[in-house]
Design a protein around this motif. Structure first.
Motif, PDB file in Angstrom:
ATOM      1  N   GLU A  22      21.830   0.715  20.146  1.00 38.95           N
ATOM      2  CA  GLU A  22      21.511   0.494  18.736  1.00 38.95           C
ATOM      3  C   GLU A  22      22.740   0.211  17.891  1.00 38.95           C
ATOM      4  O   GLU A  22      22.662  -0.446  16.857  1.00 38.95           O
ATOM      5  CB  GLU A  22      20.773   1.726  18.178  1.00 38.95           C
ATOM      6  CG  GLU A  22      19.391   1.881  18.798  1.00 38.95           C
ATOM      7  CD  GLU A  22      18.596   3.050  18.221  1.00 38.95           C
ATOM      8  OE1 GLU A  22      19.082   3.735  17.308  1.00 38.95           O
ATOM      9  OE2 GLU A  22      17.471   3.255  18.714  1.00 38.95           O
ATOM     10  N   GLU A  49      10.094  -0.175  25.589  1.00 38.21           N
ATOM     11  CA  GLU A  49      10.198  -1.351  24.707  1.00 38.21           C
ATOM     12  C   GLU A  49      10.527  -0.905  23.282  1.00 38.21           C
ATOM     13  O   GLU A  49      11.146  -1.619  22.517  1.00 38.21           O
ATOM     14  CB  GLU A  49       8.909  -2.188  24.732  1.00 38.21           C
ATOM     15  CG  GLU A  49       7.666  -1.507  24.209  1.00 38.21           C
ATOM     16  CD  GLU A  49       6.452  -2.452  24.101  1.00 38.21           C
ATOM     17  OE1 GLU A  49       6.631  -3.682  24.011  1.00 38.21           O
ATOM     18  OE2 GLU A  49       5.311  -1.946  24.106  1.00 38.21           O
ATOM     19  N   MET A  50      10.135   0.352  22.950  1.00 35.84           N
ATOM     20  CA  MET A  50      10.375   0.868  21.599  1.00 35.84           C
ATOM     21  C   MET A  50      11.862   1.099  21.304  1.00 35.84           C
ATOM     22  O   MET A  50      12.302   0.922  20.174  1.00 35.84           O
ATOM     23  CB  MET A  50       9.624   2.199  21.437  1.00 35.84           C
ATOM     24  CG  MET A  50       9.747   2.811  20.064  1.00 35.84           C
ATOM     25  SD  MET A  50       8.994   4.457  19.992  1.00 35.84           S
ATOM     26  CE  MET A  50      10.424   5.480  20.251  1.00 35.84           C
ATOM     27  N   TYR A  51      12.630   1.482  22.311  1.00 33.34           N
ATOM     28  CA  TYR A  51      14.005   1.908  22.055  1.00 33.34           C
ATOM     29  C   TYR A  51      14.845   0.753  21.514  1.00 33.34           C
ATOM     30  O   TYR A  51      15.039  -0.277  22.185  1.00 33.34           O
ATOM     31  CB  TYR A  51      14.656   2.482  23.330  1.00 33.34           C
ATOM     32  CG  TYR A  51      13.962   3.725  23.886  1.00 33.34           C
ATOM     33  CD1 TYR A  51      12.966   4.383  23.172  1.00 33.34           C
ATOM     34  CD2 TYR A  51      14.302   4.237  25.128  1.00 33.34           C
ATOM     35  CE1 TYR A  51      12.328   5.514  23.675  1.00 33.34           C
ATOM     36  CE2 TYR A  51      13.677   5.370  25.646  1.00 33.34           C
ATOM     37  CZ  TYR A  51      12.680   5.995  24.908  1.00 33.34           C
ATOM     38  OH  TYR A  51      12.055   7.110  25.422  1.00 33.34           O
ATOM     39  N   ASP A  53      14.094  -1.386  19.473  1.00 35.77           N
ATOM     40  CA  ASP A  53      13.322  -2.641  19.413  1.00 35.77           C
ATOM     41  C   ASP A  53      13.733  -3.595  20.530  1.00 35.77           C
ATOM     42  O   ASP A  53      13.897  -4.799  20.299  1.00 35.77           O
ATOM     43  CB  ASP A  53      13.534  -3.351  18.064  1.00 35.77           C
ATOM     44  CG  ASP A  53      12.769  -2.669  16.954  1.00 35.77           C
ATOM     45  OD1 ASP A  53      11.714  -2.091  17.252  1.00 35.77           O
ATOM     46  OD2 ASP A  53      13.262  -2.700  15.815  1.00 35.77           O
ATOM     47  N   GLY A  54      13.931  -3.062  21.702  1.00 32.75           N
ATOM     48  CA  GLY A  54      14.269  -3.908  22.861  1.00 32.75           C
ATOM     49  C   GLY A  54      15.765  -3.959  23.149  1.00 32.75           C
ATOM     50  O   GLY A  54      16.176  -4.355  24.237  1.00 32.75           O
ATOM     51  N   ARG A  55      16.577  -3.519  22.181  1.00 24.94           N
ATOM     52  CA  ARG A  55      18.035  -3.627  22.412  1.00 24.94           C
ATOM     53  C   ARG A  55      18.496  -2.687  23.519  1.00 24.94           C
ATOM     54  O   ARG A  55      19.477  -2.944  24.205  1.00 24.94           O
ATOM     55  CB  ARG A  55      18.803  -3.353  21.110  1.00 24.94           C
ATOM     56  CG  ARG A  55      18.824  -4.575  20.185  1.00 24.94           C
ATOM     57  CD  ARG A  55      19.380  -4.234  18.840  1.00 24.94           C
ATOM     58  NE  ARG A  55      18.476  -3.324  18.149  1.00 24.94           N
ATOM     59  CZ  ARG A  55      18.814  -2.537  17.135  1.00 24.94           C
ATOM     60  NH1 ARG A  55      20.045  -2.524  16.684  1.00 24.94           N
ATOM     61  NH2 ARG A  55      17.928  -1.737  16.556  1.00 24.94           N
ATOM     62  N   TYR A  79       4.216   0.457  24.255  1.00 28.49           N
ATOM     63  CA  TYR A  79       3.644   1.065  23.041  1.00 28.49           C
ATOM     64  C   TYR A  79       2.139   1.228  23.244  1.00 28.49           C
ATOM     65  O   TYR A  79       1.485   0.326  23.812  1.00 28.49           O
ATOM     66  CB  TYR A  79       3.800   0.090  21.865  1.00 28.49           C
ATOM     67  CG  TYR A  79       5.075   0.168  21.075  1.00 28.49           C
ATOM     68  CD1 TYR A  79       5.438   1.334  20.412  1.00 28.49           C
ATOM     69  CD2 TYR A  79       5.876  -0.971  20.902  1.00 28.49           C
ATOM     70  CE1 TYR A  79       6.591   1.380  19.629  1.00 28.49           C
ATOM     71  CE2 TYR A  79       7.029  -0.934  20.124  1.00 28.49           C
ATOM     72  CZ  TYR A  79       7.379   0.251  19.489  1.00 28.49           C
ATOM     73  OH  TYR A  79       8.501   0.283  18.717  1.00 28.49           O
ATOM     74  N   HIS A  82       0.115  -1.725  22.286  1.00 25.32           N
ATOM     75  CA  HIS A  82       0.270  -2.925  23.123  1.00 25.32           C
ATOM     76  C   HIS A  82      -0.427  -2.725  24.472  1.00 25.32           C
ATOM     77  O   HIS A  82      -0.389  -3.618  25.315  1.00 25.32           O
ATOM     78  CB  HIS A  82       1.752  -3.210  23.398  1.00 25.32           C
ATOM     79  CG  HIS A  82       2.492  -3.726  22.197  1.00 25.32           C
ATOM     80  ND1 HIS A  82       3.854  -3.893  22.191  1.00 25.32           N
ATOM     81  CD2 HIS A  82       2.065  -4.105  20.970  1.00 25.32           C
ATOM     82  CE1 HIS A  82       4.242  -4.354  21.008  1.00 25.32           C
ATOM     83  NE2 HIS A  82       3.168  -4.492  20.252  1.00 25.32           N
ATOM     84  N   SER A  91       4.030  -7.786  26.787  1.00 25.88           N
ATOM     85  CA  SER A  91       4.978  -6.678  26.581  1.00 25.88           C
ATOM     86  C   SER A  91       5.771  -6.422  27.852  1.00 25.88           C
ATOM     87  O   SER A  91       6.992  -6.248  27.823  1.00 25.88           O
ATOM     88  CB  SER A  91       4.226  -5.382  26.250  1.00 25.88           C
ATOM     89  OG  SER A  91       4.133  -5.215  24.887  1.00 25.88           O
ATOM     90  N   SER A  95       9.825  -6.855  28.555  1.00 22.76           N
ATOM     91  CA  SER A  95      10.697  -5.782  29.071  1.00 22.76           C
ATOM     92  C   SER A  95      11.443  -6.263  30.311  1.00 22.76           C
ATOM     93  O   SER A  95      12.650  -6.042  30.454  1.00 22.76           O
ATOM     94  CB  SER A  95       9.873  -4.530  29.427  1.00 22.76           C
ATOM     95  OG  SER A  95       9.463  -3.869  28.260  1.00 22.76           O
TER      96      SER A  95
END
Ligand code: NAP
Length: 281
Positions: A22, A49-51, A53-55, A79, A82, A91, A95
């Motif tokens: 992040e 995928e949440m962490y 926003d993909g970063r 999520y 999703h 999704s 990932s």
């Protein structure tokens, strides 16, 4: 290693990654920490995928580029909103793309949402058929959710339930943990170092924990990890963005708490005597 229902094995300890990727200023040290873990053999990496926003998945993708894929064990999460036929396939592909791989070893429903479990399970089974994921599981499911899951077609294929579990947050020991053990579904413990959950401050100021740590020539964090790992049906995924922490976590596997240690910990942080709702982050 621990055996899963499908006969495959999973490591007792892996690397968590929440909040990694992040901050661009921490990128280099986070990649170094993940690589240190791989070098030590901590090849299970947990993400979502949440962490970031993909970063976070992209950061992991960068850290693993030179590592043989078959030696890695990649876990990601979808999520809940999703996790139906409209979005889950995209999704999962996103990932995979960010991680730079063509399959996940495990794909988890991050928490329970409004999409019927039967639809989510059917989609996860389809992803297995398509070769995009090897197996699937759930996260933040309490006992009633797990019981319902097993009534759904193919629900019994659930490989793992990832929940918050640490010495200061032992509610699952009352019902969920023994039930999962009986059904052959291991627990993947998140926040094993008490980053969140009940009693996290009490833990850090506990003289009992400090004395046990001194006795084993360890840190209290290593004792926290060894407590969680002492259960044969538990996998732990501590997150460490410092390479020195990763090494400490890896070495915690060697610490065996004796009866006296467990007695003392039980006195200060008693196991539950009745149902406690699942603690969540
Ligand atoms: N399914 C879910 O809903 C859910 C929820 C939360 C977490 N998770 C997963 O579980 C993983 C672990 O949980 P978490 O990250 O919340 O908490 P955690 O692993 O309990 O604690 C992480 C914190 O402990 C520090 N730390 C790590 N190793 C240490 C050591 N040996 N000595 C001292 N401090 C140490 C880390 O610092 P540094 O980073 O500075 O090294 C970080 O601040 C997550 O990263 C994520 O992958 C899943």
């Amino acid at each position: 290693m621990l055996k899963l229902k499908d006969g495959s094995s999973i490591a007792k300890i892996g690397q968590g990654t929440w909040k990694m990727g992040e901050n661009p200023n921490s990128r280099e040290s986070e990649i170094k920490a993940l690589k240190k873990g791989l070098e030590l053999g901590m090849t299970l990496i947990d993400t979502a995928e949440m962490y970031g926003d993909g970063r976070t998945e992209s950061l992991i993708g960068e850290a693993i580029t030179e590592y043989p894929r078959q030696k890695l064990y990649l876990v990601s999460k979808v999520y809940p909103f999703h996790a139906g036929k409209g979005k889950i396939f995209d999704s999962c592909d996103a990932s995979l793309k960010r991680l730079g791989t063509d399959y996940l070893d495990m794909y988890l429903l991050h928490w329970r949402g409004n999409i019927p479990l039967s639809e989510t399970v059917a989609c996860l089974e389809e992803l297995v058929k398509r070769g995009k994921i090897r197996r699937w599981g759930v996260s933040n499911f309490d006992l009633s959710d797990m019981e319902e899951l097993l009534t759904v077609q193919n629900g019994e294929n659930c490989a793992i339930n990832q929940v918050l579990y640490h010495l200061g947050s032992r509610g699952i020991e009352y019902d969920l943990l023994p039930w999962q053990q009986e059904k052959g579904i291991p627990v993947m413990a998140y926040c094993p170092l008490a980053q969140a959950g009940n009693l996290k401050c009490a833990l850090k100021n506990s003289t009992g924990l400090e004395e046990i740590a001194q006795k084993h020539g360890a840190t209290i964090y290593q004792v926290l990890l060894s407590f969680v790992l002492a259960n044969e049906n538990v996998v732990a995924i501590p997150k460490a963005s410092k390479a020195s922490h990763v090494k400490d976590n890896y070495e915690a596997v060697k610490i065996i708490l004796d009866e006296q240690d467990i007695k003392r910990l039980n006195m200060e942080f008693p196991p539950p005597k009745r149902k406690v709702p699942l603690d969540i982050e």
